[in-house]
Design an enzyme around this catalytic site. Structure first.
Site, PDB file in Angstrom:
ATOM      1  N   ASN A 115      -7.487  -2.472  14.403  1.00 60.37           N
ATOM      2  CA  ASN A 115      -8.902  -2.754  14.091  1.00 60.37           C
ATOM      3  C   ASN A 115      -9.057  -3.974  13.177  1.00 60.37           C
ATOM      4  O   ASN A 115     -10.126  -4.205  12.627  1.00 60.37           O
ATOM      5  CB  ASN A 115      -9.574  -1.522  13.469  1.00 60.37           C
ATOM      6  CG  ASN A 115      -8.980  -1.152  12.104  1.00 60.37           C
ATOM      7  OD1 ASN A 115      -8.042  -1.783  11.639  1.00 60.37           O
ATOM      8  ND2 ASN A 115      -9.532  -0.126  11.467  1.00 60.37           N
ATOM      9  N   GLU A 142      -9.708  -1.773   5.293  1.00 63.82           N
ATOM     10  CA  GLU A 142     -10.376  -1.460   6.557  1.00 63.82           C
ATOM     11  C   GLU A 142     -11.595  -2.368   6.745  1.00 63.82           C
ATOM     12  O   GLU A 142     -12.070  -2.994   5.786  1.00 63.82           O
ATOM     13  CB  GLU A 142     -10.809   0.019   6.542  1.00 63.82           C
ATOM     14  CG  GLU A 142      -9.642   1.007   6.432  1.00 63.82           C
ATOM     15  CD  GLU A 142      -8.899   1.236   7.756  1.00 63.82           C
ATOM     16  OE1 GLU A 142      -8.862   0.325   8.602  1.00 63.82           O
ATOM     17  OE2 GLU A 142      -8.327   2.339   7.924  1.00 63.82           O
ATOM     18  N   HIS A 200      -7.353  -4.528  10.347  1.00 58.79           N
ATOM     19  CA  HIS A 200      -7.099  -4.336   8.918  1.00 58.79           C
ATOM     20  C   HIS A 200      -5.787  -4.992   8.498  1.00 58.79           C
ATOM     21  O   HIS A 200      -4.879  -5.170   9.311  1.00 58.79           O
ATOM     22  CB  HIS A 200      -7.153  -2.850   8.510  1.00 58.79           C
ATOM     23  CG  HIS A 200      -5.998  -1.989   8.896  1.00 58.79           C
ATOM     24  ND1 HIS A 200      -6.134  -0.781   9.529  1.00 58.79           N
ATOM     25  CD2 HIS A 200      -4.659  -2.126   8.707  1.00 58.79           C
ATOM     26  CE1 HIS A 200      -4.955  -0.220   9.704  1.00 58.79           C
ATOM     27  NE2 HIS A 200      -4.039  -1.021   9.220  1.00 58.79           N
ATOM     28  N   ASP A 248       0.819  -1.212   0.000  1.00 57.73           N
ATOM     29  CA  ASP A 248       0.000   0.000   0.000  1.00 57.73           C
ATOM     30  C   ASP A 248       0.854   1.263   0.000  1.00 57.73           C
ATOM     31  O   ASP A 248       2.072   1.210   0.206  1.00 57.73           O
ATOM     32  CB  ASP A 248      -0.969  -0.005   1.203  1.00 57.73           C
ATOM     33  CG  ASP A 248      -0.301  -0.427   2.514  1.00 57.73           C
ATOM     34  OD1 ASP A 248       0.940  -0.463   2.569  1.00 57.73           O
ATOM     35  OD2 ASP A 248      -1.018  -0.715   3.476  1.00 57.73           O
TER      36      ASP A 248
HETATM   37  C1  GLP Z   1      -0.629   0.478   8.507  1.00 56.79           C
HETATM   38  C2  GLP Z   1      -0.261  -0.337   7.284  1.00 56.79           C
HETATM   39  C3  GLP Z   1      -0.434  -1.815   7.519  1.00 56.79           C
HETATM   40  C4  GLP Z   1       0.216  -2.198   8.836  1.00 56.79           C
HETATM   41  C5  GLP Z   1      -0.489  -1.493   9.964  1.00 56.79           C
HETATM   42  C6  GLP Z   1       0.119  -1.810  11.324  1.00 56.79           C
HETATM   43  O1  GLP Z   1      -1.930   0.917   8.525  1.00 56.79           O
HETATM   44  N1  GLP Z   1      -0.991   0.037   6.128  1.00 56.79           N
HETATM   45  O2  GLP Z   1       0.141  -2.524   6.438  1.00 56.79           O
HETATM   46  O3  GLP Z   1       0.150  -3.575   9.021  1.00 56.79           O
HETATM   47  O4  GLP Z   1      -0.397  -0.107   9.758  1.00 56.79           O
HETATM   48  O5  GLP Z   1       1.236  -0.995  11.549  1.00 56.79           O
HETATM   49  P1  GLP Z   1       2.302  -1.223  12.671  1.00 56.79           P
HETATM   50  O6  GLP Z   1       3.122  -2.384  12.221  1.00 56.79           O
HETATM   51  O7  GLP Z   1       3.102   0.048  12.698  1.00 56.79           O
HETATM   52  O8  GLP Z   1       1.565  -1.485  13.926  1.00 56.79           O
END
Ligand code: GLP
Length: 240
Positions: A135, A142, A137, A67
């Site tokens: 959440n 989402e 995702h 993404d």
């Molecule tokens: C973002 C990314 C996800 C990631 C998530 C968790 O929203 N788009 O790909 O898995 O955050 O992030 P973190 O690893 O910093 O907790």
């Protein structure tokens, strides 16, 4: 789903690296799907260390990223393309031409989604690395995203904007939209490696492993994948 509980973040990262190394050792031109966020940074550090110490080469490896924030590109240090170079690509021998991510600055966003989907059709991931949002995702899919979704533009939820604001100077700077691979693109990977650490992920991890398979918890779709490994630290595993 195979579940491995590690005692802490370091152990989670080392175990994740073992899985990654088995894929890149078996196929020098593997397609690896990569993720951003704090969670996989330890895995990327292990890959860099192994590249420097053991010469594991990524010259022929191809990557696809999940993404990117809409409106950001490499000129912003908050973009995911910047993150990937800073945390991995600049420290291994990968050819940047073999790395792929959505163009956050694309003028025609729909055309950019179509370009990325066409690319993904030609590049099935031998492994896809994932983190998980608090959440539930995955990538930026989402809650409520259809399981059949492919690359699309999303409106980020308030909870994701809040979670991700820690990496920006202020919450107002967090983009409100992003490009993301869809759940179908993710499920198309031959192997999935999902990582989670910290108590704030415990509820999402419960939904991923033991909850109902529902579009309300996007990560729950992974229960249907034939080769998915979750590596989780004790704090994030507290509810499973
Ligand atoms: C973002 C990314 C996800 C990631 C998530 C968790 O929203 N788009 O790909 O898995 O955050 O992030 P973190 O690893 O910093 O907790």
């Amino acid at each position: 789903m195979k579940v491995i509980i590690a005692k802490d973040y370091d152990e989670m990262s080392k175990k994740a690296f073992e899985v990654m190394k088995s894929v890149v050792s078996a196929n020098k031109s593997a397609v690896i799907g990569l993720a951003t966020g704090s969670t996989p940074i330890g895995l990327y550090k292990e890959m860099i260390k192994d590249h420097k110490e053991n010469g594991t080469s990524y010259k022929e490896i191809k990557t696809v990223n999940l993404d990117e924030y809409a409106g950001l590109d490499y000129s912003s240090d908050q973009s995911y393309v910047y993150f990937m170079r800073d945390n991995l690509f600049d420290h291994i021998d990968i050819d940047l031409k073999n790395t792929n991510i959505e163009n956050g600055k694309a003028k025609d966003r729909q055309a950019e989604c179509e370009r990325y989907n066409a690319l993904l059709e030609k590049m099935q991931q031998d492994i896809q690395v994932l983190g998980i949002g608090s959440n539930g995702h995955i990538a930026f899919n989402e809650p409520g995203t259809p399981f059949g979704s492919v690359t699309h533009i999303v409106d980020l939820t308030e909870s994701t904007i809040k979670d991700n604001s820690r990496l920006f100077k202020s919450i107002d700077e967090v983009p409100r939209q992003a490009f993301t691979m869809g759940l179908k693109n993710i499920m198309n990977a031959k192997k999935i490696l999902i990582l989670a650490n910290g108590a704030n992920k415990a509820k999402a991890v419960y939904g991923l492993v033991k909850g109902e398979v529902t579009e309300g918890v996007p990560a729950s779709v992974l229960q249907l994948h034939p080769d998915c490994t979750l590596i989780v630290d004790e704090a994030a595993a507290s509810l499973i």
